[in-house]
Design an enzyme around this catalytic site. Structure first.
Site, PDB file in Angstrom:
ATOM      1  N   ARG A 110       0.883  -1.184   0.000  1.00  0.00           N
ATOM      2  CA  ARG A 110       0.000   0.000   0.000  1.00  0.00           C
ATOM      3  C   ARG A 110       0.909   1.218   0.000  1.00  0.00           C
ATOM      4  O   ARG A 110       1.652   1.443   0.964  1.00  0.00           O
ATOM      5  CB  ARG A 110      -0.921  -0.024   1.227  1.00  0.00           C
ATOM      6  CG  ARG A 110      -1.685   1.262   1.418  1.00  0.00           C
ATOM      7  CD  ARG A 110      -2.828   1.156   2.388  1.00  0.00           C
ATOM      8  NE  ARG A 110      -3.973   0.490   1.802  1.00  0.00           N
ATOM      9  CZ  ARG A 110      -5.240   0.642   2.212  1.00  0.00           C
ATOM     10  NH1 ARG A 110      -5.522   1.427   3.219  1.00  0.00           N
ATOM     11  NH2 ARG A 110      -6.217  -0.001   1.620  1.00  0.00           N
ATOM     12  N   HIS A 137      -6.872   0.643  -6.943  1.00  0.00           N
ATOM     13  CA  HIS A 137      -7.183  -0.215  -5.792  1.00  0.00           C
ATOM     14  C   HIS A 137      -7.835  -1.496  -6.346  1.00  0.00           C
ATOM     15  O   HIS A 137      -9.038  -1.709  -6.192  1.00  0.00           O
ATOM     16  CB  HIS A 137      -8.130   0.535  -4.848  1.00  0.00           C
ATOM     17  CG  HIS A 137      -8.188  -0.020  -3.460  1.00  0.00           C
ATOM     18  ND1 HIS A 137      -7.465  -1.120  -3.058  1.00  0.00           N
ATOM     19  CD2 HIS A 137      -8.906   0.374  -2.365  1.00  0.00           C
ATOM     20  CE1 HIS A 137      -7.725  -1.373  -1.779  1.00  0.00           C
ATOM     21  NE2 HIS A 137      -8.588  -0.479  -1.335  1.00  0.00           N
ATOM     22  N   GLN A 140      -9.999  -3.955  -4.199  1.00  0.00           N
ATOM     23  CA  GLN A 140     -11.305  -3.392  -3.875  1.00  0.00           C
ATOM     24  C   GLN A 140     -12.265  -3.574  -5.049  1.00  0.00           C
ATOM     25  O   GLN A 140     -13.400  -4.031  -4.883  1.00  0.00           O
ATOM     26  CB  GLN A 140     -11.138  -1.893  -3.561  1.00  0.00           C
ATOM     27  CG  GLN A 140     -12.434  -1.201  -3.200  1.00  0.00           C
ATOM     28  CD  GLN A 140     -12.966  -1.646  -1.848  1.00  0.00           C
ATOM     29  OE1 GLN A 140     -12.277  -1.589  -0.860  1.00  0.00           O
ATOM     30  NE2 GLN A 140     -14.213  -2.109  -1.813  1.00  0.00           N
ATOM     31  N   ASP A 232     -17.168   7.122  -2.616  1.00  0.00           N
ATOM     32  CA  ASP A 232     -15.916   7.009  -1.855  1.00  0.00           C
ATOM     33  C   ASP A 232     -15.670   8.382  -1.229  1.00  0.00           C
ATOM     34  O   ASP A 232     -16.346   9.371  -1.567  1.00  0.00           O
ATOM     35  CB  ASP A 232     -14.766   6.613  -2.808  1.00  0.00           C
ATOM     36  CG  ASP A 232     -13.444   6.373  -2.085  1.00  0.00           C
ATOM     37  OD1 ASP A 232     -13.443   6.266  -0.836  1.00  0.00           O
ATOM     38  OD2 ASP A 232     -12.397   6.296  -2.762  1.00  0.00           O
ATOM     39  N   CYS A 272     -16.510   1.803  -0.491  1.00  0.00           N
ATOM     40  CA  CYS A 272     -15.362   0.954  -0.127  1.00  0.00           C
ATOM     41  C   CYS A 272     -15.031   1.063   1.353  1.00  0.00           C
ATOM     42  O   CYS A 272     -14.396   0.175   1.901  1.00  0.00           O
ATOM     43  CB  CYS A 272     -14.162   1.329  -0.979  1.00  0.00           C
ATOM     44  SG  CYS A 272     -13.729   3.078  -0.872  1.00  0.00           S
ATOM     45  N   ARG A 300     -14.014  -8.618   0.889  1.00  0.00           N
ATOM     46  CA  ARG A 300     -12.576  -8.389   0.680  1.00  0.00           C
ATOM     47  C   ARG A 300     -11.803  -9.649   1.054  1.00  0.00           C
ATOM     48  O   ARG A 300     -10.853 -10.032   0.375  1.00  0.00           O
ATOM     49  CB  ARG A 300     -12.079  -7.210   1.543  1.00  0.00           C
ATOM     50  CG  ARG A 300     -12.635  -5.848   1.182  1.00  0.00           C
ATOM     51  CD  ARG A 300     -12.119  -5.336  -0.139  1.00  0.00           C
ATOM     52  NE  ARG A 300     -10.674  -5.244  -0.207  1.00  0.00           N
ATOM     53  CZ  ARG A 300      -9.963  -4.200   0.231  1.00  0.00           C
ATOM     54  NH1 ARG A 300     -10.568  -3.153   0.749  1.00  0.00           N
ATOM     55  NH2 ARG A 300      -8.643  -4.186   0.115  1.00  0.00           N
TER      56      ARG A 300
HETATM   57  N1   CP Z   1     -11.517  -0.101   1.610  1.00  0.00           N
HETATM   58  C1   CP Z   1     -10.283  -0.169   2.122  1.00  0.00           C
HETATM   59  O1   CP Z   1      -9.296  -0.429   1.424  1.00  0.00           O
HETATM   60  O2   CP Z   1     -10.239   0.053   3.457  1.00  0.00           O
HETATM   61  P1   CP Z   1      -8.921   0.261   4.320  1.00  0.00           P
HETATM   62  O3   CP Z   1      -8.289   1.551   3.865  1.00  0.00           O
HETATM   63  O4   CP Z   1      -9.400   0.326   5.738  1.00  0.00           O
HETATM   64  O5   CP Z   1      -8.000  -0.889   4.088  1.00  0.00           O
HETATM   65  N1  NVA Z   2      -9.826   6.726  -2.108  1.00  0.00           N
HETATM   66  C1  NVA Z   2      -9.581   6.291  -0.758  1.00  0.00           C
HETATM   67  C2  NVA Z   2      -9.863   4.820  -0.627  1.00  0.00           C
HETATM   68  C3  NVA Z   2      -9.697   4.267   0.751  1.00  0.00           C
HETATM   69  C4  NVA Z   2      -9.935   2.798   0.812  1.00  0.00           C
HETATM   70  C5  NVA Z   2      -8.156   6.601  -0.370  1.00  0.00           C
HETATM   71  O1  NVA Z   2      -7.250   6.411  -1.202  1.00  0.00           O
HETATM   72  O2  NVA Z   2      -7.934   7.053   0.762  1.00  0.00           O
END
Ligand code: CP
Ligand code: NVA
Length: 316
Positions: A110, A137, A140, A232, A272, A300
């Site tokens: 990440r 992502h 997701q 989102d 999400c 997930r």
């Molecule tokens: N939706 C998602 O990726 O959640 P987190 O940021 O909590 O992992």
């Molecule tokens: N668009 C958001 C998604 C979180 C799961 C972010 O990148 O923070």
């Protein structure tokens, strides 16, 4: 357990849904369904294997569902947060990748810049799975497509209206929907549309699957007659300094009951998570009867187990 789908997945990394063919996406959805039906039964697909989570940003769902999924597949997980592996700061991303490849069987990353997951993949001898970057992502979006199929029994011919920021989640949904024949309408404020090159990429896939993609600035036009409404956050991780401007620019893009009244009678609401009630969505909608956000969160786990088996698992 029969592992359908495993033999089709030849690619090493999952950085973007560009890395999977439409057929591979369908195979992953089938394997996900099998794993969900198995009801958390343990298996040995990752026996003796260790996967690291290299996370430069916070996480609830991605971290916990990967850790639990790896455990349920008989593997071992190491969490490396931002203070351990400070990608490109404490040491170069290439050196991190080459070193970790000597210990591990796979890495879920990440990152802030998508270029970091690309660089990890370039220098790694083990599969890299993108657990969210500023551009994509994919885990997701695969989960979301699975969740839609689970609710409607199909994806083809349905219409998903995504309202809000043309961000990482939107980009992955765009590629995924185009691959499985799910029409997608995106409504963003001016200047928050997805990048042109990603829209063009999706349009290329959409041609093959006969899928409609629309990008507009009107949430009403996007939601009219839609089967799925998706939102989102307006401020993604790493954009905190832009909060004030963004909250102002996204005024009018909230998903509330006035907007959802325009959708089909049996629409589902998806997000999400994490969510901000009162900003991108009202509590009435996200906590209401059309919302499937916690099924999505659960899925997930199942989807990522399918991804792990496909990329790292024992072949049948
Ligand atoms: N939706 C998602 O990726 O959640 P987190 O940021 O909590 O992992
Ligand atoms: N668009 C958001 C998604 C979180 C799961 C972010 O990148 O923070």
């Amino acid at each position: 357990m029969k592992m359908t789908g495993v033999t089709h997945i030849m690619k090493r990394d999952l950085l973007s849904l560009q890395d999977l063919s439409g057929e591979e996406v369908v195979d992953l959805l089938e394997l996900t369904e099998q794993l969900k039906q198995d009801n958390y039964q343990l298996n040995n697909q990752l026996k003796g294997k260790t996967v690291a989570l290299v996370f430069q940003k916070p996480s609830n769902r991605t971290r916990v569902s990967f850790e639990v999924g790896i455990f349920q597949l008989g593997g071992n997980c190491v969490y490396l947060g931002p203070t351990e592996i400070n990608l490109g700061v404490r040491e170069s991303t290439a050196d991190v990748s080459k070193t970790l490849s000597r210990y591990l069987d796979g890495i879920v990353a990440r990152t802030h810049a998508h270029q970091d997951v690309i660089e990890l993949a370039e220098h790694s001898s083990v599969p890299i799975i993108n657990g969210l970057s500023d551009l994509y992502h994919p885990c997701q979006a695969l989960t979301d497509i699975f969740s839609i199929k689970e609710k409607f029994g199909k994806t083809e011919g349905l219409t998903l209206a995504y309202i809000g920021d043309g961000n990482n989640v939107c980009n992955s949904l765009l590629l995924g929907c185009a691959k499985v024949g799910l029409n997608m309408r995106i409504a963003t404020p001016p200047n928050y549309e997805p990048q042109k090159n990603i829209i063009e990429l999706a349009e290329g896939y959409a041609k093959e699957t006969n899928t409609e993609i629309t990008v507009t600035n009107s949430p009403q036009d996007a939601v009219k007659g839609a089967d799925v409404i998706y939102s989102d956050v307006w401020v993604s991780m790493g954009q905190e300094e832009e909060s004030k401007k963004r909250l102002n620019d996204f005024n009018g893009y909230q998903i509330n009951e006035k907007l959802t009244d325009l959708a089909t009678k049996d629409f589902i609401f998806m997000h999400c998570l994490p969510a901000h009630r009162g900003q991108e969505v009202t509590a009435e909608v996200i906590d209401g009867e059309h919302s499937i956000v916690f099924d999505q969160a659960e899925n997930r786990l199942h989807t990522q187990k399918a991804i792990l088996i496909s990329l790292l698992g024992e072949k049948p």
